[in-house]
Design a protein around this motif. Structure first.
Motif, PDB file in Angstrom:
ATOM      1  N   TYR A  32       0.849  -1.191   0.000  1.00 58.23           N
ATOM      2  CA  TYR A  32       0.000   0.000   0.000  1.00 58.23           C
ATOM      3  C   TYR A  32       0.888   1.246   0.000  1.00 58.23           C
ATOM      4  O   TYR A  32       1.917   1.285   0.677  1.00 58.23           O
ATOM      5  CB  TYR A  32      -0.903   0.023   1.233  1.00 58.23           C
ATOM      6  CG  TYR A  32      -1.946  -1.066   1.232  1.00 58.23           C
ATOM      7  CD1 TYR A  32      -3.095  -0.940   0.469  1.00 58.23           C
ATOM      8  CD2 TYR A  32      -1.782  -2.226   1.989  1.00 58.23           C
ATOM      9  CE1 TYR A  32      -4.059  -1.933   0.458  1.00 58.23           C
ATOM     10  CE2 TYR A  32      -2.743  -3.219   1.983  1.00 58.23           C
ATOM     11  CZ  TYR A  32      -3.874  -3.066   1.217  1.00 58.23           C
ATOM     12  OH  TYR A  32      -4.814  -4.047   1.197  1.00 58.23           O
ATOM     13  N   PRO A  33       0.496   2.274  -0.748  1.00 60.61           N
ATOM     14  CA  PRO A  33       1.329   3.483  -0.789  1.00 60.61           C
ATOM     15  C   PRO A  33       1.325   4.208   0.546  1.00 60.61           C
ATOM     16  O   PRO A  33       0.328   4.195   1.275  1.00 60.61           O
ATOM     17  CB  PRO A  33       0.677   4.334  -1.878  1.00 60.61           C
ATOM     18  CG  PRO A  33      -0.717   3.838  -1.989  1.00 60.61           C
ATOM     19  CD  PRO A  33      -0.683   2.383  -1.604  1.00 60.61           C
ATOM     20  N   ARG A  34       2.446   4.826   0.859  1.00 62.36           N
ATOM     21  CA  ARG A  34       2.555   5.629   2.076  1.00 62.36           C
ATOM     22  C   ARG A  34       2.071   7.039   1.790  1.00 62.36           C
ATOM     23  O   ARG A  34       2.182   7.531   0.678  1.00 62.36           O
ATOM     24  CB  ARG A  34       3.992   5.663   2.557  1.00 62.36           C
ATOM     25  CG  ARG A  34       4.460   4.265   2.959  1.00 62.36           C
ATOM     26  CD  ARG A  34       5.583   4.276   3.887  1.00 62.36           C
ATOM     27  NE  ARG A  34       5.351   5.255   4.937  1.00 62.36           N
ATOM     28  CZ  ARG A  34       6.129   5.401   5.975  1.00 62.36           C
ATOM     29  NH1 ARG A  34       7.191   4.665   6.101  1.00 62.36           N
ATOM     30  NH2 ARG A  34       5.866   6.305   6.886  1.00 62.36           N
ATOM     31  N   CYS A  35       1.578   7.704   2.779  1.00 62.99           N
ATOM     32  CA  CYS A  35       1.075   9.063   2.635  1.00 62.99           C
ATOM     33  C   CYS A  35       2.250  10.012   2.414  1.00 62.99           C
ATOM     34  O   CYS A  35       3.140  10.108   3.265  1.00 62.99           O
ATOM     35  CB  CYS A  35       0.309   9.475   3.884  1.00 62.99           C
ATOM     36  SG  CYS A  35      -0.228  11.189   3.858  1.00 62.99           S
ATOM     37  N   PRO A  36       2.285  10.730   1.287  1.00 60.38           N
ATOM     38  CA  PRO A  36       3.391  11.647   1.033  1.00 60.38           C
ATOM     39  C   PRO A  36       3.442  12.803   2.027  1.00 60.38           C
ATOM     40  O   PRO A  36       4.529  13.288   2.358  1.00 60.38           O
ATOM     41  CB  PRO A  36       3.146  12.151  -0.388  1.00 60.38           C
ATOM     42  CG  PRO A  36       1.745  11.827  -0.696  1.00 60.38           C
ATOM     43  CD  PRO A  36       1.341  10.683   0.187  1.00 60.38           C
ATOM     44  N   VAL A  37       2.290  13.237   2.536  1.00 65.44           N
ATOM     45  CA  VAL A  37       2.280  14.314   3.528  1.00 65.44           C
ATOM     46  C   VAL A  37       2.957  13.849   4.801  1.00 65.44           C
ATOM     47  O   VAL A  37       3.792  14.564   5.380  1.00 65.44           O
ATOM     48  CB  VAL A  37       0.832  14.790   3.807  1.00 65.44           C
ATOM     49  CG1 VAL A  37       0.793  15.788   4.944  1.00 65.44           C
ATOM     50  CG2 VAL A  37       0.208  15.368   2.557  1.00 65.44           C
ATOM     51  N   PHE A  38       2.641  12.638   5.241  1.00 65.27           N
ATOM     52  CA  PHE A  38       3.258  12.124   6.468  1.00 65.27           C
ATOM     53  C   PHE A  38       4.745  11.853   6.262  1.00 65.27           C
ATOM     54  O   PHE A  38       5.549  12.110   7.154  1.00 65.27           O
ATOM     55  CB  PHE A  38       2.553  10.844   6.936  1.00 65.27           C
ATOM     56  CG  PHE A  38       3.090  10.333   8.237  1.00 65.27           C
ATOM     57  CD1 PHE A  38       2.725  10.931   9.429  1.00 65.27           C
ATOM     58  CD2 PHE A  38       3.977   9.272   8.271  1.00 65.27           C
ATOM     59  CE1 PHE A  38       3.232  10.478  10.631  1.00 65.27           C
ATOM     60  CE2 PHE A  38       4.489   8.809   9.464  1.00 65.27           C
ATOM     61  CZ  PHE A  38       4.109   9.411  10.658  1.00 65.27           C
ATOM     62  N   THR A  41       6.311  15.558   6.204  1.00 66.66           N
ATOM     63  CA  THR A  41       6.132  16.448   7.363  1.00 66.66           C
ATOM     64  C   THR A  41       6.036  15.725   8.705  1.00 66.66           C
ATOM     65  O   THR A  41       6.121  16.371   9.737  1.00 66.66           O
ATOM     66  CB  THR A  41       4.855  17.283   7.188  1.00 66.66           C
ATOM     67  OG1 THR A  41       3.714  16.402   7.217  1.00 66.66           O
ATOM     68  CG2 THR A  41       4.886  18.089   5.909  1.00 66.66           C
ATOM     69  N   HIS A  42       5.805  14.446   8.710  1.00 69.13           N
ATOM     70  CA  HIS A  42       5.557  13.655   9.912  1.00 69.13           C
ATOM     71  C   HIS A  42       4.328  14.166  10.668  1.00 69.13           C
ATOM     72  O   HIS A  42       4.257  14.094  11.884  1.00 69.13           O
ATOM     73  CB  HIS A  42       6.782  13.609  10.814  1.00 69.13           C
ATOM     74  CG  HIS A  42       7.919  12.903  10.177  1.00 69.13           C
ATOM     75  ND1 HIS A  42       7.959  11.541  10.012  1.00 69.13           N
ATOM     76  CD2 HIS A  42       9.070  13.376   9.621  1.00 69.13           C
ATOM     77  CE1 HIS A  42       9.079  11.202   9.399  1.00 69.13           C
ATOM     78  NE2 HIS A  42       9.770  12.305   9.152  1.00 69.13           N
ATOM     79  N   ARG A  43       3.386  14.705   9.913  1.00 70.06           N
ATOM     80  CA  ARG A  43       2.086  15.127  10.436  1.00 70.06           C
ATOM     81  C   ARG A  43       1.006  14.313   9.734  1.00 70.06           C
ATOM     82  O   ARG A  43       1.131  13.964   8.571  1.00 70.06           O
ATOM     83  CB  ARG A  43       1.827  16.616  10.172  1.00 70.06           C
ATOM     84  CG  ARG A  43       2.801  17.534  10.817  1.00 70.06           C
ATOM     85  CD  ARG A  43       2.448  17.669  12.263  1.00 70.06           C
ATOM     86  NE  ARG A  43       3.375  18.612  12.892  1.00 70.06           N
ATOM     87  CZ  ARG A  43       3.562  18.672  14.167  1.00 70.06           C
ATOM     88  NH1 ARG A  43       2.896  17.870  14.966  1.00 70.06           N
ATOM     89  NH2 ARG A  43       4.401  19.527  14.674  1.00 70.06           N
ATOM     90  N   LEU A  44      -0.069  14.042  10.448  1.00 69.71           N
ATOM     91  CA  LEU A  44      -1.154  13.251   9.884  1.00 69.71           C
ATOM     92  C   LEU A  44      -2.065  14.133   9.041  1.00 69.71           C
ATOM     93  O   LEU A  44      -2.575  15.146   9.517  1.00 69.71           O
ATOM     94  CB  LEU A  44      -1.966  12.597  11.003  1.00 69.71           C
ATOM     95  CG  LEU A  44      -1.212  11.602  11.873  1.00 69.71           C
ATOM     96  CD1 LEU A  44      -2.071  11.189  13.059  1.00 69.71           C
ATOM     97  CD2 LEU A  44      -0.787  10.410  11.073  1.00 69.71           C
TER      98      LEU A  44
END
Length: 126
Positions: A32-38, A41-44
């Motif tokens: 599953y792809p990882r969230c590029p924002v997380f 930025t390490h923010r949800l």
């Protein structure tokens, strides 16, 4: 292509994706792809945890789904009804329905998403 054919293809693709999420847990499989924002930025972001929440919902584990992403879990039934209505109308009448979202509803959804994002990254950050 006719709207009915496009709708059928879209529904088949959606059901195939749902079957994959049902069968392969996002916590156990890494395709599953990882969230590029997380990642950056390490923010949800508002969508972080949605795939895990969907997997939990499909296995009728609402408490875990709420833990992963409460906004997704609460909005999911409404999105299913909306997509079901669009699919039904398209298959029945062979034309896409004109579904304009009122500005007040769009503004409320945007405000809710922003508040949810701020809350999950500040207040509820453990």
């Amino acid at each position: 292509m006719r709207p009915r054919v496009l709708s059928g293809i879209s529904m088949a693709a959606l059901l195939g994706g749902l079957a994959a999420v049902y069968r392969f847990s996002p916590t156990e499989y890494s395709f599953y792809p990882r969230c590029p924002v997380f990642v950056i930025t390490h923010r949800l972001c508002p969508g972080c945890g949605s795939t895990r929440a969907l997997h939990a919902l499909m296995h009728l584990d609402v408490q875990t789904a709420l833990h992963y992403n409460a906004l997704f879990t609460l909005l999911f039934p409404f999105v299913c009804l909306w997509l079901g209505f669009i699919g039904y109308r398209t298959m029945r009448y062979d034309q896409f329905p004109n579904l304009a979202i009122p500005r007040s509803v769009a503004a409320c959804l945007i405000a809710t998403v922003v508040l949810f994002t701020v809350a999950r990254n500040t207040i509820f950050a453990f």
